[in-house]
Enzyme design. Structure first.
Site, PDB file in Angstrom:
ATOM      1  N   SER A  31       0.816  -1.219   0.000  1.00 62.57           N
ATOM      2  CA  SER A  31       0.000   0.000   0.000  1.00 62.57           C
ATOM      3  C   SER A  31       0.849   1.268   0.000  1.00 62.57           C
ATOM      4  O   SER A  31       1.946   1.306   0.576  1.00 62.57           O
ATOM      5  CB  SER A  31      -0.858  -0.015   1.261  1.00 62.57           C
ATOM      6  OG  SER A  31      -1.354   1.267   1.552  1.00 62.57           O
ATOM      7  N   GLU A  53       0.265   3.585   1.844  1.00 59.27           N
ATOM      8  CA  GLU A  53       0.408   3.950   3.260  1.00 59.27           C
ATOM      9  C   GLU A  53       1.805   3.616   3.777  1.00 59.27           C
ATOM     10  O   GLU A  53       2.241   4.145   4.794  1.00 59.27           O
ATOM     11  CB  GLU A  53      -0.623   3.200   4.113  1.00 59.27           C
ATOM     12  CG  GLU A  53      -1.981   3.833   4.147  1.00 59.27           C
ATOM     13  CD  GLU A  53      -1.994   5.179   4.875  1.00 59.27           C
ATOM     14  OE1 GLU A  53      -1.598   5.239   6.040  1.00 59.27           O
ATOM     15  OE2 GLU A  53      -2.396   6.165   4.252  1.00 59.27           O
ATOM     16  N   TYR A  61      -1.432   0.291  10.653  1.00 58.10           N
ATOM     17  CA  TYR A  61      -1.728  -0.373   9.375  1.00 58.10           C
ATOM     18  C   TYR A  61      -0.521  -0.273   8.438  1.00 58.10           C
ATOM     19  O   TYR A  61      -0.081  -1.271   7.858  1.00 58.10           O
ATOM     20  CB  TYR A  61      -2.961   0.278   8.720  1.00 58.10           C
ATOM     21  CG  TYR A  61      -3.177  -0.151   7.288  1.00 58.10           C
ATOM     22  CD1 TYR A  61      -3.844  -1.342   6.986  1.00 58.10           C
ATOM     23  CD2 TYR A  61      -2.684   0.605   6.214  1.00 58.10           C
ATOM     24  CE1 TYR A  61      -4.021  -1.744   5.657  1.00 58.10           C
ATOM     25  CE2 TYR A  61      -2.859   0.215   4.894  1.00 58.10           C
ATOM     26  CZ  TYR A  61      -3.530  -0.961   4.637  1.00 58.10           C
ATOM     27  OH  TYR A  61      -3.701  -1.369   3.330  1.00 58.10           O
TER      28      TYR A  61
HETATM   29  P1  NDP Z   1     -11.560  -4.694   2.034  1.00 60.54           P
HETATM   30  O1  NDP Z   1     -11.512  -4.130   3.418  1.00 60.54           O
HETATM   31  O2  NDP Z   1     -12.706  -4.340   1.135  1.00 60.54           O
HETATM   32  O3  NDP Z   1     -11.497  -6.288   2.127  1.00 60.54           O
HETATM   33  C1  NDP Z   1     -10.716  -6.954   3.107  1.00 60.54           C
HETATM   34  C2  NDP Z   1     -10.908  -8.439   2.990  1.00 60.54           C
HETATM   35  O4  NDP Z   1     -10.099  -9.092   3.990  1.00 60.54           O
HETATM   36  C3  NDP Z   1     -12.350  -8.908   3.233  1.00 60.54           C
HETATM   37  O5  NDP Z   1     -12.638  -9.941   2.332  1.00 60.54           O
HETATM   38  C4  NDP Z   1     -12.290  -9.455   4.662  1.00 60.54           C
HETATM   39  O6  NDP Z   1     -13.235 -10.463   4.934  1.00 60.54           O
HETATM   40  C5  NDP Z   1     -10.882 -10.063   4.653  1.00 60.54           C
HETATM   41  N1  NDP Z   1     -10.395 -10.329   6.009  1.00 60.54           N
HETATM   42  C6  NDP Z   1     -10.165  -9.421   6.994  1.00 60.54           C
HETATM   43  N2  NDP Z   1      -9.748 -10.041   8.102  1.00 60.54           N
HETATM   44  C7  NDP Z   1      -9.699 -11.381   7.823  1.00 60.54           C
HETATM   45  C8  NDP Z   1      -9.353 -12.547   8.561  1.00 60.54           C
HETATM   46  N3  NDP Z   1      -8.975 -12.477   9.845  1.00 60.54           N
HETATM   47  N4  NDP Z   1      -9.421 -13.757   7.966  1.00 60.54           N
HETATM   48  C9  NDP Z   1      -9.819 -13.848   6.673  1.00 60.54           C
HETATM   49  N5  NDP Z   1     -10.172 -12.785   5.916  1.00 60.54           N
HETATM   50  C10 NDP Z   1     -10.115 -11.569   6.494  1.00 60.54           C
HETATM   51  O7  NDP Z   1     -10.181  -4.286   1.350  1.00 60.54           O
HETATM   52  P2  NDP Z   1      -9.839  -3.936  -0.181  1.00 60.54           P
HETATM   53  O8  NDP Z   1     -10.485  -4.913  -1.067  1.00 60.54           O
HETATM   54  O9  NDP Z   1     -10.059  -2.474  -0.400  1.00 60.54           O
HETATM   55  O10 NDP Z   1      -8.258  -4.132  -0.196  1.00 60.54           O
HETATM   56  C11 NDP Z   1      -7.669  -5.412  -0.479  1.00 60.54           C
HETATM   57  C12 NDP Z   1      -6.235  -5.436   0.031  1.00 60.54           C
HETATM   58  O11 NDP Z   1      -5.486  -4.408  -0.602  1.00 60.54           O
HETATM   59  C13 NDP Z   1      -6.086  -5.192   1.537  1.00 60.54           C
HETATM   60  O12 NDP Z   1      -4.989  -5.963   1.971  1.00 60.54           O
HETATM   61  C14 NDP Z   1      -5.750  -3.706   1.637  1.00 60.54           C
HETATM   62  O13 NDP Z   1      -5.021  -3.455   2.826  1.00 60.54           O
HETATM   63  C15 NDP Z   1      -4.910  -3.540   0.392  1.00 60.54           C
HETATM   64  N6  NDP Z   1      -4.918  -2.217  -0.210  1.00 60.54           N
HETATM   65  C16 NDP Z   1      -6.102  -1.621  -0.552  1.00 60.54           C
HETATM   66  C17 NDP Z   1      -6.101  -0.397  -1.200  1.00 60.54           C
HETATM   67  C18 NDP Z   1      -7.370   0.289  -1.583  1.00 60.54           C
HETATM   68  O14 NDP Z   1      -7.313   1.499  -1.880  1.00 60.54           O
HETATM   69  N7  NDP Z   1      -8.510  -0.394  -1.645  1.00 60.54           N
HETATM   70  C19 NDP Z   1      -4.815   0.283  -1.552  1.00 60.54           C
HETATM   71  C20 NDP Z   1      -3.637  -0.473  -1.153  1.00 60.54           C
HETATM   72  C21 NDP Z   1      -3.696  -1.666  -0.529  1.00 60.54           C
HETATM   73  P3  NDP Z   1     -14.688 -10.138   5.564  1.00 60.54           P
HETATM   74  O15 NDP Z   1     -15.560  -9.814   4.388  1.00 60.54           O
HETATM   75  O16 NDP Z   1     -15.054 -11.408   6.232  1.00 60.54           O
HETATM   76  O17 NDP Z   1     -14.513  -8.980   6.506  1.00 60.54           O
HETATM   77  P1  GDR Z   2      -6.801   5.699   3.459  1.00 65.00           P
HETATM   78  O1  GDR Z   2      -8.336   5.845   3.028  1.00 65.00           O
HETATM   79  O2  GDR Z   2      -6.585   5.976   4.887  1.00 65.00           O
HETATM   80  O3  GDR Z   2      -6.000   6.481   2.473  1.00 65.00           O
HETATM   81  O4  GDR Z   2      -6.574   4.124   3.254  1.00 65.00           O
HETATM   82  P2  GDR Z   2      -9.546   6.620   3.691  1.00 65.00           P
HETATM   83  O5  GDR Z   2     -10.567   6.737   2.612  1.00 65.00           O
HETATM   84  O6  GDR Z   2      -9.975   6.018   4.978  1.00 65.00           O
HETATM   85  O7  GDR Z   2      -8.922   8.071   4.019  1.00 65.00           O
HETATM   86  C1  GDR Z   2      -8.422   8.911   2.984  1.00 65.00           C
HETATM   87  C2  GDR Z   2      -8.133  10.302   3.545  1.00 65.00           C
HETATM   88  O8  GDR Z   2      -9.380  10.944   3.864  1.00 65.00           O
HETATM   89  C3  GDR Z   2      -9.250  11.599   5.121  1.00 65.00           C
HETATM   90  N1  GDR Z   2     -10.576  11.755   5.739  1.00 65.00           N
HETATM   91  C4  GDR Z   2     -11.389  10.758   6.116  1.00 65.00           C
HETATM   92  N2  GDR Z   2     -11.259   9.414   6.022  1.00 65.00           N
HETATM   93  C5  GDR Z   2     -12.277   8.652   6.467  1.00 65.00           C
HETATM   94  N3  GDR Z   2     -12.195   7.320   6.344  1.00 65.00           N
HETATM   95  N4  GDR Z   2     -13.399   9.190   7.051  1.00 65.00           N
HETATM   96  C6  GDR Z   2     -13.566  10.543   7.175  1.00 65.00           C
HETATM   97  O9  GDR Z   2     -14.577  11.011   7.687  1.00 65.00           O
HETATM   98  C7  GDR Z   2     -12.514  11.380   6.678  1.00 65.00           C
HETATM   99  N5  GDR Z   2     -12.336  12.704   6.605  1.00 65.00           N
HETATM  100  C8  GDR Z   2     -11.169  12.936   6.027  1.00 65.00           C
HETATM  101  C9  GDR Z   2      -8.332  10.667   5.918  1.00 65.00           C
HETATM  102  O10 GDR Z   2      -7.781  11.368   7.031  1.00 65.00           O
HETATM  103  C10 GDR Z   2      -7.319  10.296   4.850  1.00 65.00           C
HETATM  104  O11 GDR Z   2      -6.325  11.277   4.772  1.00 65.00           O
HETATM  105  C11 GDR Z   2      -7.053   3.434   2.105  1.00 65.00           C
HETATM  106  C12 GDR Z   2      -7.323   1.970   2.531  1.00 65.00           C
HETATM  107  O12 GDR Z   2      -7.971   1.307   1.459  1.00 65.00           O
HETATM  108  C13 GDR Z   2      -6.020   1.247   2.854  1.00 65.00           C
HETATM  109  O13 GDR Z   2      -6.281  -0.147   3.051  1.00 65.00           O
HETATM  110  C14 GDR Z   2      -5.067   1.422   1.662  1.00 65.00           C
HETATM  111  O14 GDR Z   2      -3.855   0.783   1.922  1.00 65.00           O
HETATM  112  C15 GDR Z   2      -4.845   2.898   1.366  1.00 65.00           C
HETATM  113  O15 GDR Z   2      -6.108   3.485   1.072  1.00 65.00           O
HETATM  114  C16 GDR Z   2      -3.939   3.113   0.176  1.00 65.00           C
END
Ligand code: NDP
Ligand code: GDR
Length: 350
Positions: A129, A131, A153
């Site tokens: 990520s 992050e 995270y």
């Molecule tokens: P989601 O939060 O939508 O999905 C997370 C998934 O992980 C769900 O299927 C959840 O299952 C599963 N999970 C969580 N805990 C466990 C556990 N203990 N055992 C088995 N399964 C588990 O995430 P995204 O699809 O957005 O992201 C996918 C991956 O990419 C993550 O690793 C995230 O950190 C990473 N990532 C995401 C980004 C983004 O912008 N979306 C950017 C960069 C990295 P359940 O449905 O049961 O909760």
């Molecule tokens: P992020 O996504 O932390 O980048 O992680 P998120 O959408 O939670 O926050 C993005 C930015 O928005 C600001 N923010 C808020 N965020 C949330 N959630 N709720 C609020 O009310 C709010 N107001 C302002 C946050 O401070 C932040 O700066 C996502 C996840 O998908 C991670 O798993 C992944 O790795 C990174 O993106 C890349």
């Protein structure tokens, strides 16, 4: 078309659902690991994959249990494994850093260790990520930019990345990490800022809410569409050699601008409805992120197809459709117009 077999952890999540669709379209046999509680409550827990249930194979396992992961991997010859499951909400990792570390670090280690033992030839993708860059050391961020994570995270993802690299270097396994910047879409969880905004704007437009409370509006992110980003994951695993890649749009925009655009699509001014609330600020923030995906473009031939405006329009359109439907509101007779689909949307379900 291929006849390969792939395993996806986190198949019920945003990315897992898009990746499963993508691999099925390429002819893969797709398997997914899901928590037992999810298998017991499919209507609520499988909303993103409801339309795929007769095409995929689901197995109960938890990232917190090595035996459960070992058992799934011992039963099938997977050629590729996409490790997407994680506690993925950054704000939650400040509340409970211990379970975030446990799931994200140990879970990754369990999976790698089981693959090494049982299927060392299986290709492995780790969901790294942006992050991990945290308090950024250079802009834009690329594969060589040093990490400086700013949340439990982010720290857990640096550890997962290093584990993945170490299995590649120590055991010669095909292990690749994507350094993916934020990617969104109509299947995004409601706690993430983009979906929180589009859903709230729609609810306000339909008279179901009067305001939305947000944290730092000046944070900026490099946002893309999840459907584009899962294609990059697959491309990483079909290269001749394993490597790590930044996947990003190359543009950064503020949360404020996201609000402005989402509300404007509905003919609303965000300033009338957005309330800044300290509770949504984080103890340590990542202020500005923007990625340089030129390596992915050059080596993988990957590029995004969605602009930010198209992404926001799709999210607003799908939220309008589902929120109106769930509340018995007829959009046509209410005279509410919304953007036409500029792309064939594959979105089905909640
Ligand atoms: P989601 O939060 O939508 O999905 C997370 C998934 O992980 C769900 O299927 C959840 O299952 C599963 N999970 C969580 N805990 C466990 C556990 N203990 N055992 C088995 N399964 C588990 O995430 P995204 O699809 O957005 O992201 C996918 C991956 O990419 C993550 O690793 C995230 O950190 C990473 N990532 C995401 C980004 C983004 O912008 N979306 C950017 C960069 C990295 P359940 O449905 O049961 O909760
Ligand atoms: P992020 O996504 O932390 O980048 O992680 P998120 O959408 O939670 O926050 C993005 C930015 O928005 C600001 N923010 C808020 N965020 C949330 N959630 N709720 C609020 O009310 C709010 N107001 C302002 C946050 O401070 C932040 O700066 C996502 C996840 O998908 C991670 O798993 C992944 O790795 C990174 O993106 C890349």
């Amino acid at each position: 078309m291929t006849s390969k077999r792939a395993l996806i952890t986190g198949i019920t999540g945003q990315d897992g659902s898009y990746l499963a669709e993508h691999l099925l379209s390429l002819g893969y046999e797709v398997h997914g690991i899901v928590r037992r509680v999810a298998l017991e409550d499919p209507e609520r827990r499988f909303t993103r994959i409801a339309h795929l249930l007769d095409k995929i194979n689901l197995h109960a396992a938890s990232l917190e249990s090595y035996p459960s992961i070992f058992s799934v991997i011992s039963r099938f010859e997977f050629e590729e494994c996409y490790h997407l499951a994680a506690q993925s909400f950054v704000a939650e990792s400040f509340q409970d850093g211990f379970s975030t570390m446990n799931i994200n670090i140990n879970g990754t280690h369990y999976l790698l260790a089981a693959l090494k033992e049982l299927l060392p030839g299986c290709r492995f993708y780790f969901a790294g990520s942006s992050e991990m860059f945290g308090k950024v050391q250079e802009t834009p961020q690329k594969e060589t930019t040093p990490f400086h994570p700013r949340s439990p995270y982010g720290i857990s993802k640096v550890a997962g990345f290093e584990l993945t690299r170490n299995y590649r270097e120590a055991y010669g396994m095909f292990c690749a990490s994507g350094l993916l910047f934020n990617h969104e879409g109509p299947r995004r969880g409601f706690e993430f800022v983009t979906r929180k905004i589009t859903n709230a704007a729609v609810r306000i437009k339909l008279g179901l809410a009067t305001e939305v409370r947000l944290g730092n509006l000046d944070a900026t992110r490099d946002w893309g569409h999840a459907a584009d980003y899962v294609r990059a994951m697959h491309l990483m695993l079909v290269q001749p050699t394993p490597d790590d890649y930044v996947v990003a749009s190359g543009e950064t925009h503020s949360v404020r601008e996201f609000c402005e655009r989402a509300f404007a699509i509905l003919d609303l001014d965000y300033q009338d409805f957005v309330v800044v609330d300290d509770q949504f600020y984080r103890p340590a923030e990542v202020d500005v992120l923007v990625g340089d995906a030129s390596k992915a473009r050059k080596v993988l031939g990957w590029k995004p197809t969605y602009t930010l405006q198209e992404l926001i329009e799709e999210m607003v359109r799908e939220d309008l459709r589902t929120v109106a439907g769930a509340n018995g509101i007829n959009l046509e007779s209410s005279g509410i117009s919304y953007p036409e689909a500029s792309k064939a949307s594959s979105y089905i379900g909640g």
